[in-house]
Design a protein around this motif. Structure first.
Motif, mmCIF file in Angstrom:
data_model
loop_
_atom_site.group_PDB
_atom_site.id
_atom_site.type_symbol
_atom_site.label_atom_id
_atom_site.label_comp_id
_atom_site.label_asym_id
_atom_site.label_seq_id
_atom_site.Cartn_x
_atom_site.Cartn_y
_atom_site.Cartn_z
ATOM 1 N N GLN A 130 0.824 -1.201 0.000
ATOM 2 C CA GLN A 130 0.000 0.000 0.000
ATOM 3 C C GLN A 130 0.861 1.255 0.000
ATOM 4 O O GLN A 130 1.777 1.392 0.809
ATOM 5 N N GLU A 131 0.547 2.194 -0.898
ATOM 6 C CA GLU A 131 1.197 3.498 -0.858
ATOM 7 C C GLU A 131 0.478 4.385 0.152
ATOM 8 O O GLU A 131 -0.735 4.303 0.326
ATOM 9 N N LYS A 132 1.230 5.240 0.814
ATOM 10 C CA LYS A 132 0.661 6.050 1.896
ATOM 11 C C LYS A 132 -0.477 6.945 1.409
ATOM 12 O O LYS A 132 -1.408 7.232 2.150
ATOM 13 N N SER A 133 -0.415 7.379 0.175
ATOM 14 C CA SER A 133 -1.439 8.281 -0.344
ATOM 15 C C SER A 133 -2.679 7.554 -0.861
ATOM 16 O O SER A 133 -3.660 8.183 -1.251
ATOM 17 N N LYS A 134 -2.642 6.215 -0.863
ATOM 18 C CA LYS A 134 -3.731 5.426 -1.432
ATOM 19 C C LYS A 134 -4.601 4.830 -0.326
ATOM 20 O O LYS A 134 -4.149 4.635 0.807
ATOM 21 N N SER A 135 -5.837 4.530 -0.668
ATOM 22 C CA SER A 135 -6.743 3.887 0.287
ATOM 23 C C SER A 135 -6.438 2.401 0.398
ATOM 24 O O SER A 135 -5.631 1.852 -0.355
ATOM 25 N N ILE A 136 -7.114 1.734 1.328
ATOM 26 C CA ILE A 136 -6.908 0.313 1.572
ATOM 27 C C ILE A 136 -7.217 -0.488 0.308
ATOM 28 O O ILE A 136 -8.209 -0.246 -0.371
ATOM 29 N N GLY A 137 -6.383 -1.459 0.000
ATOM 30 C CA GLY A 137 -6.523 -2.235 -1.229
ATOM 31 C C GLY A 137 -7.202 -3.579 -1.028
ATOM 32 O O GLY A 137 -7.803 -3.858 0.017
ATOM 33 N N PHE A 138 -7.061 -4.438 -2.049
ATOM 34 C CA PHE A 138 -7.733 -5.732 -2.071
ATOM 35 C C PHE A 138 -6.808 -6.765 -2.703
ATOM 36 O O PHE A 138 -6.270 -6.538 -3.784
ATOM 37 N N VAL A 166 -4.748 -4.119 3.797
ATOM 38 C CA VAL A 166 -5.366 -4.653 2.598
ATOM 39 C C VAL A 166 -6.521 -5.563 3.009
ATOM 40 O O VAL A 166 -6.481 -6.205 4.063
ATOM 41 N N ASN A 167 -7.590 -5.575 2.215
ATOM 42 C CA ASN A 167 -8.669 -6.539 2.401
ATOM 43 C C ASN A 167 -8.341 -7.827 1.657
ATOM 44 O O ASN A 167 -7.592 -7.819 0.679
ATOM 45 N N LEU A 168 -8.944 -8.924 2.106
ATOM 46 C CA LEU A 168 -8.734 -10.184 1.401
ATOM 47 C C LEU A 168 -9.265 -10.120 -0.023
ATOM 48 O O LEU A 168 -8.714 -10.740 -0.927
ATOM 49 N N GLY A 169 -10.352 -9.375 -0.214
ATOM 50 C CA GLY A 169 -10.857 -9.258 -1.572
ATOM 51 C C GLY A 169 -12.207 -8.580 -1.650
ATOM 52 O O GLY A 169 -12.803 -8.199 -0.638
ATOM 53 N N ARG A 170 -12.657 -8.435 -2.899
ATOM 54 C CA ARG A 170 -14.002 -7.931 -3.167
ATOM 55 C C ARG A 170 -14.510 -8.650 -4.418
ATOM 56 O O ARG A 170 -13.736 -9.011 -5.306
ATOM 57 N N PRO A 171 -15.820 -8.886 -4.511
ATOM 58 C CA PRO A 171 -16.348 -9.681 -5.614
ATOM 59 C C PRO A 171 -16.434 -8.894 -6.911
ATOM 60 O O PRO A 171 -16.964 -7.794 -6.941
ATOM 61 N N PRO A 191 -9.438 -6.094 9.796
ATOM 62 C CA PRO A 191 -10.338 -6.950 10.588
ATOM 63 C C PRO A 191 -11.594 -7.353 9.817
ATOM 64 O O PRO A 191 -12.120 -8.447 9.999
ATOM 65 N N GLU A 192 -12.095 -6.473 8.949
ATOM 66 C CA GLU A 192 -13.295 -6.784 8.173
ATOM 67 C C GLU A 192 -13.041 -7.901 7.157
ATOM 68 O O GLU A 192 -13.925 -8.709 6.877
ATOM 69 N N GLY A 193 -11.871 -7.911 6.595
ATOM 70 C CA GLY A 193 -11.501 -8.982 5.680
ATOM 71 C C GLY A 193 -12.001 -8.790 4.257
ATOM 72 O O GLY A 193 -11.222 -8.724 3.320
ATOM 73 N N TRP A 194 -13.328 -8.698 4.103
ATOM 74 C CA TRP A 194 -13.934 -8.652 2.774
ATOM 75 C C TRP A 194 -14.666 -7.334 2.550
ATOM 76 O O TRP A 194 -15.116 -6.693 3.488
ATOM 77 N N SER A 213 -15.454 -18.773 2.328
ATOM 78 C CA SER A 213 -14.112 -18.470 2.826
ATOM 79 C C SER A 213 -13.798 -19.344 4.025
ATOM 80 O O SER A 213 -14.473 -19.308 5.036
ATOM 81 N N LEU A 214 -12.801 -20.170 3.856
ATOM 82 C CA LEU A 214 -12.338 -21.036 4.928
ATOM 83 C C LEU A 214 -10.888 -20.674 5.158
ATOM 84 O O LEU A 214 -10.045 -20.860 4.316
ATOM 85 N N PHE A 215 -10.598 -20.108 6.318
ATOM 86 C CA PHE A 215 -9.228 -19.669 6.511
ATOM 87 C C PHE A 215 -8.864 -19.722 8.009
ATOM 88 O O PHE A 215 -9.715 -19.698 8.870
ATOM 89 N N ARG A 216 -7.599 -19.799 8.241
ATOM 90 C CA ARG A 216 -7.061 -19.759 9.591
ATOM 91 C C ARG A 216 -6.162 -18.529 9.689
ATOM 92 O O ARG A 216 -5.162 -18.419 8.985
ATOM 93 N N SER A 217 -6.546 -17.588 10.509
ATOM 94 C CA SER A 217 -5.733 -16.379 10.655
ATOM 95 C C SER A 217 -4.813 -16.523 11.857
ATOM 96 O O SER A 217 -5.224 -17.030 12.892
#
Length: 219
Positions: A130-138, A166-171, A191-194, A213-217
Motif C-alpha cells: 500500500q502506498e501512503k497516499s492510497k486507500s486500503i486495497g484488495f 489490505v482486504n482479502l478481496g471484493r467480488p 479486521p473486516e476482511g472482505w 471463505s475457509l481460513f485460519r488467521s
C-alpha cells in the motif's frame, strides 16, 4: 533483465518456459490499461493450453495510477512454479481456464490477483504494498457470474504479508468465490476482511451471496 512484452499465441500449446530463477530471469515492461486496455497491458500473456512456466519474474513497472498487468493467463491447464509477479493494480490476471501456482510470489495492492479463472495457489507468498497516499486495497477480485460456474480461487498455505492494510478481496461478480485454507495472515489484513465493492453501479448488494471463505488467521 528483458524489457519487452511476451505473448504465447493460442496456436502454440504445450510450451515449457523455464528461467534460471525468479531473481535472475526477469521480464519487465510498463504498459497500462490507459494505453491498451487491462488485458493487453500485461507484460506476459499466455493464451494456449498446457503451458508450464518456472523460475521467472514478470513485472509491470507502470506504477499505481491504474490497472497494469504483469501476467495474464487464458489457457487451460497452466502450471506455474516458483515465479514472481510484480505490479500494483491487477498484477496477476487469470482470464480463463484452470491454473496451478506453486511457491510463487505475488506483489500488488489493488485487486492484484483477479479474473475468471479456476485457480489453485499452493504455498504462495502474497505481498501487499500500500502506498501512503492510497486507500486500503484488495488482494483478490474474482469474477464468477453464475452459481454453478466451477471457477474460483483457492489459496492453500502460504502467507499474506506487506505494509499498510489490505482486504482479502471484493467480488467482481455476484457469485465470486475465494477460499483461504491454512494461510498465514499478518497484521496487514483488515479486521473486516472482505468488501462488497459498493462502488459498483451494475449490481446491488442484495444480489451477492456470501463468499465461501475457509481460513485460519494467525496474527
Amino acid at each position: 533483465m528483458y524489457r519487452e512484452k511476451v505473448h504465447i499465441p493460442i496456436e502454440k500449446p504445450c510450451i515449457i518456459l523455464k528461467g534460471s530463477g525468479s531473481n535472475t530471469t526477469i521480464i519487465a515492461y510498463n504498459d497500462s490499461a490507459n494505453n491498451v486496455g487491462t488485458s493487453d497491458s500485461a507484460t506476459f500473456i499466455s493464451s494456449p493450453p498446457n503451458v508450464v512456466v518456472s523460475g521467472i519474474s514478470f513485472k509491470n513497472t507502470y506504477g499505481s495510477n491504474g490497472p497494469a498487468v504483469a501476467a495474464n493467463f487464458y489457457g487451460d491447464k497452466s502450471a506455474i512454479f516458483e515465479c514472481s509477479f510484480f505490479g500494483y493494480q491487477d498484477t496477476l490476471l487469470i482470464s480463463s481456464g484452470r491454473s496451478y501456482f506453486k511457491n510463487c510470489f505475488i506483489q500488488g495492492e489493488v485487486d492484484f490477483i483477479c479474473g475468471e479463472g479456476q485457480s489453485y495457489f499452493e504455498n504462495c507468498v502474497i505481498n501487499a504494498v500500500q502506498e501512503k497516499s492510497k486507500s486500503i486495497g484488495f488482494v483478490t477480485a474474482q469474477l464468477r457470474e453464475k452459481p454453478n460456474d466451477p471457477n474460483g480461487f483457492v489459496f492453500k498455505g502460504g502467507s499474506i504479508i506487506g505494509i499498510g492494510q489490505v482486504n482479502l478481496g471484493r467480488p467482481w461478480g455476484p457469485y465470486s468465490r475465494v477460499i483461504f485454507w491454512e494461510t498465514y495472515f499478518s497484521s496487514v489484513i483488515t479486521p473486516e476482511g472482505w468488501n462488497l465493492w459498493h462502488v459498483r453501479g451494475d449490481q446491488k448488494e442484495s444480489t451477492y451471496i456470501p463468499w465461501h471463505s475457509l481460513f485460519r488467521s494467525m496474527f
